[in-house]
Design an enzyme around this catalytic site. Structure first.
Site, PDB file in Angstrom:
ATOM      1  N   SER A 150       3.742  -7.175   4.799  1.00  0.00           N
ATOM      2  CA  SER A 150       3.125  -6.030   4.164  1.00  0.00           C
ATOM      3  C   SER A 150       4.487  -4.781   4.118  1.00  0.00           C
ATOM      4  O   SER A 150       5.048  -4.836   4.981  1.00  0.00           O
ATOM      5  CB  SER A 150       1.919  -5.622   4.637  1.00  0.00           C
ATOM      6  OG  SER A 150       2.158  -5.281   6.169  1.00  0.00           O
ATOM      7  N   ASP A 166       6.573  -1.048   7.251  1.00  0.00           N
ATOM      8  CA  ASP A 166       8.047  -1.355   6.633  1.00  0.00           C
ATOM      9  C   ASP A 166       7.960  -0.730   5.238  1.00  0.00           C
ATOM     10  O   ASP A 166       6.886  -0.859   4.505  1.00  0.00           O
ATOM     11  CB  ASP A 166       8.414  -2.526   6.520  1.00  0.00           C
ATOM     12  CG  ASP A 166       8.535  -3.345   7.950  1.00  0.00           C
ATOM     13  OD1 ASP A 166       8.953  -2.430   8.773  1.00  0.00           O
ATOM     14  OD2 ASP A 166       8.209  -4.458   8.094  1.00  0.00           O
ATOM     15  N   ASP A 193      -9.708   4.070   1.308  1.00  0.00           N
ATOM     16  CA  ASP A 193      -8.683   4.049   2.277  1.00  0.00           C
ATOM     17  C   ASP A 193      -9.554   4.892   3.411  1.00  0.00           C
ATOM     18  O   ASP A 193     -10.375   6.006   3.330  1.00  0.00           O
ATOM     19  CB  ASP A 193      -7.850   5.282   1.955  1.00  0.00           C
ATOM     20  CG  ASP A 193      -6.796   5.418   3.236  1.00  0.00           C
ATOM     21  OD1 ASP A 193      -6.899   4.876   4.170  1.00  0.00           O
ATOM     22  OD2 ASP A 193      -5.594   5.792   2.855  1.00  0.00           O
ATOM     23  N   CYS A 210      -3.996  -0.550  -2.868  1.00  0.00           N
ATOM     24  CA  CYS A 210      -4.440   0.966  -3.174  1.00  0.00           C
ATOM     25  C   CYS A 210      -3.519   1.343  -4.492  1.00  0.00           C
ATOM     26  O   CYS A 210      -3.018   0.928  -4.937  1.00  0.00           O
ATOM     27  CB  CYS A 210      -3.839   1.951  -2.095  1.00  0.00           C
ATOM     28  SG  CYS A 210      -2.227   2.205  -2.081  1.00  0.00           S
ATOM     29  N   CYS A 243       0.934  -1.134  -0.003  1.00  0.00           N
ATOM     30  CA  CYS A 243       0.029   0.001  -0.012  1.00  0.00           C
ATOM     31  C   CYS A 243       0.943   1.251  -0.109  1.00  0.00           C
ATOM     32  O   CYS A 243       2.141   1.033   0.013  1.00  0.00           O
ATOM     33  CB  CYS A 243      -0.905  -0.098   1.259  1.00  0.00           C
ATOM     34  SG  CYS A 243      -2.245   0.964   1.113  1.00  0.00           S
ATOM     35  N   THR A 244       0.451   2.568   0.011  1.00  0.00           N
ATOM     36  CA  THR A 244       1.351   3.573   0.000  1.00  0.00           C
ATOM     37  C   THR A 244       2.009   3.627   1.427  1.00  0.00           C
ATOM     38  O   THR A 244       3.146   3.673   1.528  1.00  0.00           O
ATOM     39  CB  THR A 244       0.330   4.945  -0.374  1.00  0.00           C
ATOM     40  OG1 THR A 244      -0.180   4.653  -1.681  1.00  0.00           O
ATOM     41  CG2 THR A 244       1.408   6.068  -0.388  1.00  0.00           C
ATOM     42  N   GLY A 245       0.991   3.631   2.368  1.00  0.00           N
ATOM     43  CA  GLY A 245       1.470   4.007   3.810  1.00  0.00           C
ATOM     44  C   GLY A 245       1.809   2.845   4.423  1.00  0.00           C
ATOM     45  O   GLY A 245       2.529   2.854   5.641  1.00  0.00           O
ATOM     46  N   ASN A 246       1.103   1.835   4.182  1.00  0.00           N
ATOM     47  CA  ASN A 246       1.427   0.527   5.051  1.00  0.00           C
ATOM     48  C   ASN A 246       1.156   0.686   6.403  1.00  0.00           C
ATOM     49  O   ASN A 246       1.913   0.315   7.486  1.00  0.00           O
ATOM     50  CB  ASN A 246       2.898  -0.030   5.162  1.00  0.00           C
ATOM     51  CG  ASN A 246       2.962  -1.628   5.769  1.00  0.00           C
ATOM     52  OD1 ASN A 246       3.950  -1.715   6.220  1.00  0.00           O
ATOM     53  ND2 ASN A 246       2.254  -2.457   5.277  1.00  0.00           N
ATOM     54  N   SER A 247      -0.131   1.276   6.709  1.00  0.00           N
ATOM     55  CA  SER A 247      -0.831   1.746   8.052  1.00  0.00           C
ATOM     56  C   SER A 247      -2.114   1.303   8.255  1.00  0.00           C
ATOM     57  O   SER A 247      -2.331   0.893   9.404  1.00  0.00           O
ATOM     58  CB  SER A 247      -0.518   3.110   8.446  1.00  0.00           C
ATOM     59  OG  SER A 247      -1.424   4.003   7.345  1.00  0.00           O
ATOM     60  N   CYS A 248      -2.764   0.706   7.106  1.00  0.00           N
ATOM     61  CA  CYS A 248      -4.146   0.541   7.277  1.00  0.00           C
ATOM     62  C   CYS A 248      -4.516  -0.610   6.483  1.00  0.00           C
ATOM     63  O   CYS A 248      -4.639  -1.922   6.717  1.00  0.00           O
ATOM     64  CB  CYS A 248      -4.973   1.766   6.957  1.00  0.00           C
ATOM     65  SG  CYS A 248      -6.678   1.857   7.312  1.00  0.00           S
ATOM     66  N   ARG A 249      -4.809  -0.404   5.128  1.00  0.00           N
ATOM     67  CA  ARG A 249      -5.503  -1.442   4.472  1.00  0.00           C
ATOM     68  C   ARG A 249      -4.450  -2.581   4.065  1.00  0.00           C
ATOM     69  O   ARG A 249      -4.926  -3.920   4.505  1.00  0.00           O
ATOM     70  CB  ARG A 249      -5.752  -0.965   2.943  1.00  0.00           C
ATOM     71  CG  ARG A 249      -6.857   0.120   2.782  1.00  0.00           C
ATOM     72  CD  ARG A 249      -6.988   0.816   1.632  1.00  0.00           C
ATOM     73  NE  ARG A 249      -5.942   1.649   1.727  1.00  0.00           N
ATOM     74  CZ  ARG A 249      -5.733   2.783   0.495  1.00  0.00           C
ATOM     75  NH1 ARG A 249      -6.730   2.584  -0.400  1.00  0.00           N
ATOM     76  NH2 ARG A 249      -4.876   3.520   0.854  1.00  0.00           N
ATOM     77  N   SER A 250      -3.286  -2.579   3.855  1.00  0.00           N
ATOM     78  CA  SER A 250      -2.153  -3.438   3.823  1.00  0.00           C
ATOM     79  C   SER A 250      -2.133  -4.230   4.941  1.00  0.00           C
ATOM     80  O   SER A 250      -1.916  -5.448   4.871  1.00  0.00           O
ATOM     81  CB  SER A 250      -0.913  -2.948   3.170  1.00  0.00           C
ATOM     82  OG  SER A 250      -0.261  -1.764   3.946  1.00  0.00           O
ATOM     83  N   THR A 258       4.561  -4.274  12.022  1.00  0.00           N
ATOM     84  CA  THR A 258       5.331  -2.886  11.729  1.00  0.00           C
ATOM     85  C   THR A 258       5.194  -2.270  10.425  1.00  0.00           C
ATOM     86  O   THR A 258       4.654  -3.122   9.372  1.00  0.00           O
ATOM     87  CB  THR A 258       7.123  -3.122  11.865  1.00  0.00           C
ATOM     88  OG1 THR A 258       7.316  -4.323  10.856  1.00  0.00           O
ATOM     89  CG2 THR A 258       7.196  -3.693  13.056  1.00  0.00           C
ATOM     90  N   CYS A 297       4.390   0.986  -8.082  1.00  0.00           N
ATOM     91  CA  CYS A 297       4.748  -0.338  -7.380  1.00  0.00           C
ATOM     92  C   CYS A 297       6.133  -0.455  -8.332  1.00  0.00           C
ATOM     93  O   CYS A 297       6.169  -0.383  -9.245  1.00  0.00           O
ATOM     94  CB  CYS A 297       3.999  -1.454  -7.785  1.00  0.00           C
ATOM     95  SG  CYS A 297       4.630  -2.818  -7.137  1.00  0.00           S
TER      96      CYS A 297
END
Length: 141
Positions: free
Chosen positions: A32, A62, A103, A79, A7-14, A60, A86
């Site tokens: 992820s 990453d 998101d 996303c 994902c872009t931020g690797n904080s939510c969806r991923s 985490t 990518c």
């Protein structure tokens, strides 16, 4: 079986997808990452997953750079931003898929509406990744 979810931020969806896919089958190695990793998990994503009994609080956030030279059975973007930027993986990737989801961290409105968006997206991710697991991944294990 090694799967990388981007994902872009690797904080939510991923992170939610990571938690679900790992919970479906312990034989799958799930990672992820983010094209612009935020370095932290979205508290709404952690709460949404905890609500259904999955703890992702130890994950985490990453950077995708960490994984570029690895071999993957699947690299999955969740996303549009990550799909568009990518990076080319130097390592071998057997299957590259895009499974896009809204998101929920960008939802605006009442706290109840924002929370309902986290729940909705969580449930869509679970359904999409379970179908992928049942139809494509599980037969290969």
């Amino acid at each position: 079986m090694k799967v990388l979810i981007l994902c872009t931020g690797n904080s939510c969806r991923s992170q939610m997808a990571h938690g679900f896919l790992q919970s479906f089958d312990e034989r799958i190695e799930v990672f992820s990452a983010g094209t612009e990793a935020s370095g932290k998990l979205n508290s709404g994503a952690v709460k949404a997953m905890a609500e259904i009994g999955l703890d992702i609080s130890g994950h985490t956030s990453d950077s995708v750079q960490k994984y570029l030279n690895d071999e993957w059975d699947y690299v999955i973007t969740v996303c549009g931003g990550a799909n568009e930027v990518c990076p080319a993986f130097i390592g071998k990737v057997k299957h590259r898929l895009h499974m896009g989801y809204d998101d929920p961290s960008h939802a605006e409105g009442t706290p109840e509406f924002v929370w309902s968006e986290f729940q909705r997206v969580r449930d869509e991710i679970k359904a999409g990744f379970f179908k992928l697991y049942e139809d494509d991944i599980k037969p290969q294990l």
